[in-house]
Design a protein around this motif. Structure first.
Motif, PDB file in Angstrom:
ATOM      1  N   GLU A 160       0.743  -1.273   0.001  1.00 29.94           N
ATOM      2  CA  GLU A 160      -0.100   0.047   0.133  1.00 29.94           C
ATOM      3  C   GLU A 160       0.762   1.250   0.110  1.00 29.94           C
ATOM      4  N   CYS A 161       1.879   1.323   0.725  1.00 31.27           N
ATOM      5  CA  CYS A 161       2.753   2.272   0.958  1.00 31.27           C
ATOM      6  C   CYS A 161       4.266   1.735  -0.151  1.00 31.27           C
ATOM      7  N   LYS A 162       4.485   2.854  -0.825  1.00 30.05           N
ATOM      8  CA  LYS A 162       5.399   2.413  -1.812  1.00 30.05           C
ATOM      9  C   LYS A 162       6.809   3.506  -1.799  1.00 30.05           C
ATOM     10  N   GLY A 163       7.947   3.022  -2.029  1.00 31.57           N
ATOM     11  CA  GLY A 163       9.137   3.870  -2.176  1.00 31.57           C
ATOM     12  C   GLY A 163      10.201   3.063  -1.802  1.00 31.57           C
ATOM     13  N   THR A 164      11.321   3.943  -1.579  1.00 29.58           N
ATOM     14  CA  THR A 164      12.554   3.252  -1.415  1.00 29.58           C
ATOM     15  C   THR A 164      12.804   3.476   0.249  1.00 29.58           C
ATOM     16  N   PRO A 165      13.032   2.398   1.026  1.00 32.85           N
ATOM     17  CA  PRO A 165      13.251   2.644   2.372  1.00 32.85           C
ATOM     18  C   PRO A 165      14.607   3.078   2.627  1.00 32.85           C
ATOM     19  N   ILE A 166      14.534   4.039   3.685  1.00 30.41           N
ATOM     20  CA  ILE A 166      15.847   4.644   4.038  1.00 30.41           C
ATOM     21  C   ILE A 166      15.892   4.553   5.646  1.00 30.41           C
ATOM     22  N   LEU A 167      15.016   4.231   6.441  1.00 30.65           N
ATOM     23  CA  LEU A 167      14.988   3.700   7.648  1.00 30.65           C
ATOM     24  C   LEU A 167      13.930   3.138   7.914  1.00 30.65           C
ATOM     25  N   CYS A 168      14.143   1.992   8.786  1.00 37.72           N
ATOM     26  CA  CYS A 168      12.955   1.059   9.378  1.00 37.72           C
ATOM     27  C   CYS A 168      13.109   0.621  10.800  1.00 37.72           C
ATOM     28  N   VAL A 169      11.940   0.188  11.378  1.00 37.68           N
ATOM     29  CA  VAL A 169      12.256  -0.508  12.560  1.00 37.68           C
ATOM     30  C   VAL A 169      11.387  -1.659  12.754  1.00 37.68           C
ATOM     31  N   ASP A 170      11.928  -2.739  13.339  1.00 39.31           N
ATOM     32  CA  ASP A 170      10.904  -4.201  13.435  1.00 39.31           C
ATOM     33  C   ASP A 170      10.265  -3.766  14.483  1.00 39.31           C
ATOM     34  N   VAL A 171       8.814  -4.267  14.425  1.00 40.40           N
ATOM     35  CA  VAL A 171       7.871  -3.965  15.813  1.00 40.40           C
ATOM     36  C   VAL A 171       7.351  -5.440  16.001  1.00 40.40           C
ATOM     37  N   TRP A 172       8.046  -6.604  15.574  1.00 40.07           N
ATOM     38  CA  TRP A 172       7.494  -7.835  15.819  1.00 40.07           C
ATOM     39  C   TRP A 172       8.024  -7.900  17.479  1.00 40.07           C
ATOM     40  N   GLU A 173       7.115  -8.797  18.221  1.00 36.55           N
ATOM     41  CA  GLU A 173       7.629  -8.896  19.412  1.00 36.55           C
ATOM     42  C   GLU A 173       8.886  -9.476  19.618  1.00 36.55           C
ATOM     43  N   HIS A 174       9.295 -10.550  18.588  1.00 33.88           N
ATOM     44  CA  HIS A 174      10.594 -11.108  18.812  1.00 33.88           C
ATOM     45  C   HIS A 174      11.874 -10.049  18.779  1.00 33.88           C
ATOM     46  N   ALA A 175      11.745  -8.861  18.283  1.00 39.40           N
ATOM     47  CA  ALA A 175      12.527  -7.673  18.200  1.00 39.40           C
ATOM     48  C   ALA A 175      12.815  -7.059  19.419  1.00 39.40           C
ATOM     49  N   TYR A 176      12.026  -7.392  20.508  1.00 39.70           N
ATOM     50  CA  TYR A 176      12.083  -6.449  21.769  1.00 39.70           C
ATOM     51  C   TYR A 176      11.476  -7.248  23.089  1.00 39.70           C
ATOM     52  N   TYR A 177      11.005  -8.470  22.890  1.00 40.95           N
ATOM     53  CA  TYR A 177      10.216  -8.807  24.237  1.00 40.95           C
ATOM     54  C   TYR A 177      11.047  -9.280  25.138  1.00 40.95           C
ATOM     55  N   LEU A 178      12.156  -9.924  24.816  1.00 44.99           N
ATOM     56  CA  LEU A 178      13.115 -10.370  26.018  1.00 44.99           C
ATOM     57  C   LEU A 178      13.502  -9.390  26.970  1.00 44.99           C
ATOM     58  N   GLN A 222       9.578  -6.683  27.213  1.00 40.10           N
ATOM     59  CA  GLN A 222       8.253  -7.533  27.382  1.00 40.10           C
ATOM     60  C   GLN A 222       7.267  -6.498  26.419  1.00 40.10           C
ATOM     61  N   ASN A 223       6.135  -6.184  26.996  1.00 36.84           N
ATOM     62  CA  ASN A 223       5.053  -5.669  26.184  1.00 36.84           C
ATOM     63  C   ASN A 223       5.249  -4.175  25.832  1.00 36.84           C
ATOM     64  N   ARG A 224       6.420  -3.506  26.337  1.00 33.62           N
ATOM     65  CA  ARG A 224       6.590  -2.201  26.254  1.00 33.62           C
ATOM     66  C   ARG A 224       7.301  -1.734  24.942  1.00 33.62           C
ATOM     67  N   ARG A 225       6.291  -1.832  24.028  1.00 32.38           N
ATOM     68  CA  ARG A 225       6.774  -1.550  22.707  1.00 32.38           C
ATOM     69  C   ARG A 225       7.071   0.086  22.514  1.00 32.38           C
ATOM     70  N   ALA A 226       6.461   0.893  23.204  1.00 35.46           N
ATOM     71  CA  ALA A 226       6.937   2.279  23.135  1.00 35.46           C
ATOM     72  C   ALA A 226       8.363   2.521  23.889  1.00 35.46           C
ATOM     73  N   ASP A 227       8.452   1.833  24.696  1.00 34.90           N
ATOM     74  CA  ASP A 227      10.110   1.907  25.581  1.00 34.90           C
ATOM     75  C   ASP A 227      11.118   1.363  24.494  1.00 34.90           C
ATOM     76  N   TYR A 228      10.823   0.340  23.803  1.00 31.26           N
ATOM     77  CA  TYR A 228      11.539  -0.194  22.669  1.00 31.26           C
ATOM     78  C   TYR A 228      11.858   0.985  21.567  1.00 31.26           C
ATOM     79  N   LEU A 229      10.773   1.643  21.088  1.00 30.27           N
ATOM     80  CA  LEU A 229      10.762   2.462  19.973  1.00 30.27           C
ATOM     81  C   LEU A 229      11.662   3.889  20.669  1.00 30.27           C
ATOM     82  N   ALA A 230      11.372   4.111  21.759  1.00 27.95           N
ATOM     83  CA  ALA A 230      12.259   5.172  22.186  1.00 27.95           C
ATOM     84  C   ALA A 230      13.608   4.905  22.232  1.00 27.95           C
TER      85      ALA A 230
END
Ligand code: MN
Length: 204
Positions: free
Chosen positions: A154-172, A175-183
């Motif tokens: 749906e969103c098309k372009g050349t990615p120049i920055l990304c972040v993985d928000v799958w739980e496997h990227a931050y859960y250990l 835990q459930n604090r996705r906002a803290d991981y993103l910060a």
């Protein structure tokens, strides 16, 4: 031809305390490796087995779901590792700093919008900063292992920055604090790499 797991460009513990060693070991060594292995399995013996990863992305609407999920997984993680750095964080510089200021309302507004894209992606997926075909910047998210280089995105372009928000990227660690991981993510963003990819995308 088969795809292989690219080595991490830094040690597994290099992004601590923001991203912990065990998360990096499992994320890179197990999850990314599984995407590579399952992509190779999905392509073996088909007409697509000699295509580059970019060709696969560009024709994804014609390919099986196993290629979409695992090819996307391989593409996305290969990019993600490059966009992190133990020497990262701080502020963007050069043309990407100017473009964020001019087009996205400044760095703070961009960070809030990017984090919001990650927070509001229900379930698993990715948030992106992309350069569109007209060279403008956009912030978006995608589900699962989709990405903005897939023809079906749906969103098309050349990615120049990304972040993985799958739980496997931050859960250990988070835990459930996705906002803290993103910060915490902003402390390890490799802005030099973002700038390089921006300049490549706009042809300098
Ligand atoms: Mn991942």
């Amino acid at each position: 031809m088969s795809f292989t797991l690219p080595p991490l460009p830094y040690a597994h513990n290099a992004l601590e305390p923001h991203i912990d060693q065990m998360t990096m070991e499992i994320h890179h060594g197990k999850h990314h490796q599984a995407y590579v292995d399952n992509l190779n399995k999905a392509l073996a013996g088909t007409d697509h087995e000699n295509k580059s990863i970019d060709e696969l992305m560009a024709t994804m609407s014609t390919l099986p779901m196993a290629v979409r999920n695992n090819g996307g997984g391989h593409f996305n993680h290969s990019l993600f590792w490059q966009l992190l750095s133990p020497n990262g964080g701080g502020q963007p510089t050069g043309k990407i700093a100017d473009a964020i200021e001019k087009e996205l309302g400044g760095l703070d507004k961009f960070k809030a919008d990017f984090a919001n894209a990650g927070m509001t992606r229900f379930g698993s997926g990715w948030a992106w900063l992309c350069v569109k075909a007209d060279h403008s910047l956009c912030v978006c998210s995608s589900p699962n292992q989709d990405n903005p280089t897939m023809d079906l995105s749906e969103c098309k372009g050349t990615p120049i920055l990304c972040v993985d928000v799958w739980e496997h990227a931050y859960y250990l660690h988070y835990q459930n604090r996705r906002a803290d991981y993103l910060a915490a993510f902003w402390n390890v963003v490799n802005w030099a790499e973002v700038l390089k990819r921006y300049e490549d995308a706009i042809g300098k």
